[in-house]
Design a protein around this motif. Sequence first.
Motif, PDB file in Angstrom:
ATOM      1  N   TYR A  22     -62.766   8.685  -5.883  1.00 41.07           N
ATOM      2  CA  TYR A  22     -61.918   7.631  -5.334  1.00 41.07           C
ATOM      3  C   TYR A  22     -62.633   6.968  -4.172  1.00 41.07           C
ATOM      4  CZ  TYR A  22     -57.730   9.300  -7.818  1.00 41.07           C
ATOM      5  OH  TYR A  22     -56.812   9.627  -8.760  1.00 41.07           O
ATOM      6  N   SER A  23     -62.408   5.670  -4.008  1.00 40.90           N
ATOM      7  CA  SER A  23     -62.918   5.006  -2.809  1.00 40.90           C
ATOM      8  C   SER A  23     -62.058   5.483  -1.634  1.00 40.90           C
ATOM      9  CB  SER A  23     -62.823   3.482  -2.954  1.00 40.90           C
ATOM     10  OG  SER A  23     -61.474   3.067  -2.923  1.00 40.90           O
ATOM     11  N   ARG A  25     -60.352   3.703   0.349  1.00 37.53           N
ATOM     12  CA  ARG A  25     -59.093   2.951   0.315  1.00 37.53           C
ATOM     13  C   ARG A  25     -58.145   3.545  -0.728  1.00 37.53           C
ATOM     14  NH1 ARG A  25     -56.043  -0.559  -2.093  1.00 37.53           N
ATOM     15  NH2 ARG A  25     -55.067  -2.267  -0.998  1.00 37.53           N
ATOM     16  N   GLN A  26     -58.660   3.845  -1.918  1.00 37.66           N
ATOM     17  CA  GLN A  26     -57.831   4.433  -2.968  1.00 37.66           C
ATOM     18  C   GLN A  26     -57.280   5.788  -2.527  1.00 37.66           C
ATOM     19  OE1 GLN A  26     -60.889   4.296  -6.010  1.00 37.66           O
ATOM     20  NE2 GLN A  26     -59.578   3.019  -7.303  1.00 37.66           N
ATOM     21  N   LEU A  29     -54.545   5.299   0.111  1.00 38.75           N
ATOM     22  CA  LEU A  29     -53.313   4.823  -0.516  1.00 38.75           C
ATOM     23  C   LEU A  29     -52.625   5.943  -1.287  1.00 38.75           C
ATOM     24  CD1 LEU A  29     -51.470   2.410  -0.966  1.00 38.75           C
ATOM     25  CD2 LEU A  29     -52.874   1.796  -2.941  1.00 38.75           C
ATOM     26  N   LYS A  57     -51.609  -4.029  -0.387  1.00 38.32           N
ATOM     27  CA  LYS A  57     -51.740  -4.569  -1.744  1.00 38.32           C
ATOM     28  C   LYS A  57     -52.414  -3.553  -2.671  1.00 38.32           C
ATOM     29  CE  LYS A  57     -50.515  -8.832  -0.545  1.00 38.32           C
ATOM     30  NZ  LYS A  57     -49.291  -9.429  -1.000  1.00 38.32           N
ATOM     31  N   THR A  58     -52.377  -3.850  -3.968  1.00 33.66           N
ATOM     32  CA  THR A  58     -53.083  -3.031  -4.945  1.00 33.66           C
ATOM     33  C   THR A  58     -54.580  -3.285  -4.805  1.00 33.66           C
ATOM     34  OG1 THR A  58     -53.082  -4.720  -6.662  1.00 33.66           O
ATOM     35  CG2 THR A  58     -51.178  -3.234  -6.603  1.00 33.66           C
ATOM     36  N   GLN A  59     -55.364  -2.558  -5.567  1.00 33.38           N
ATOM     37  CA  GLN A  59     -56.816  -2.714  -5.554  1.00 33.38           C
ATOM     38  C   GLN A  59     -57.217  -4.138  -5.918  1.00 33.38           C
ATOM     39  OE1 GLN A  59     -58.644  -0.177  -4.563  1.00 33.38           O
ATOM     40  NE2 GLN A  59     -60.690  -0.951  -4.979  1.00 33.38           N
ATOM     41  N   ARG A  60     -56.402  -4.802  -6.739  1.00 33.07           N
ATOM     42  CA  ARG A  60     -56.688  -6.174  -7.179  1.00 33.07           C
ATOM     43  C   ARG A  60     -56.000  -7.231  -6.324  1.00 33.07           C
ATOM     44  NH1 ARG A  60     -56.348  -3.864 -12.889  1.00 33.07           N
ATOM     45  NH2 ARG A  60     -58.546  -3.695 -13.436  1.00 33.07           N
ATOM     46  N   SER A  68     -46.368   0.771 -10.344  1.00 34.61           N
ATOM     47  CA  SER A  68     -47.683   1.045  -9.748  1.00 34.61           C
ATOM     48  C   SER A  68     -47.647   2.362  -8.980  1.00 34.61           C
ATOM     49  CB  SER A  68     -48.098  -0.067  -8.792  1.00 34.61           C
ATOM     50  OG  SER A  68     -48.222  -1.284  -9.460  1.00 34.61           O
TER      51      SER A  68
END
Length: 105
Positions: A22-23, A25-26, A29, A57-60, A68
């Motif tokens: 995972y990054s 940020r991921q 979250l 926000k989401t990854q996108r 989600s």
Amino acid sequence: FSYYLLFNLLFQSNNLTHLQKYSSRQFALLKLITYLHDEEHLGYRKVADWLNKRGIKTQRGKTISKSSVYSVLKRYKQRVERIETVREIKFEKEIVNFRIVCIHE
């Protein structure tokens, strides 16, 4: 005469692909969603509302929906289970058909 040692080595591995990490940020979250859901006892919709109110926000770059939130928790659980029950299994190596062959040249 020449003597040759012949055998087959059997081995098995479930570790055939790169384990995607995972990054940061991921992972952050995921930890936040897990905390809100498990510790604060918020449902998926309330977790999504909480995150959206704070501009997360989401990854996108889209707003977070209750599906989600559910997907993040479900996919993480599946990932951990797959790593523990499939990927980390160690298999014994086995030598079979062990023989010495004499070849007449």
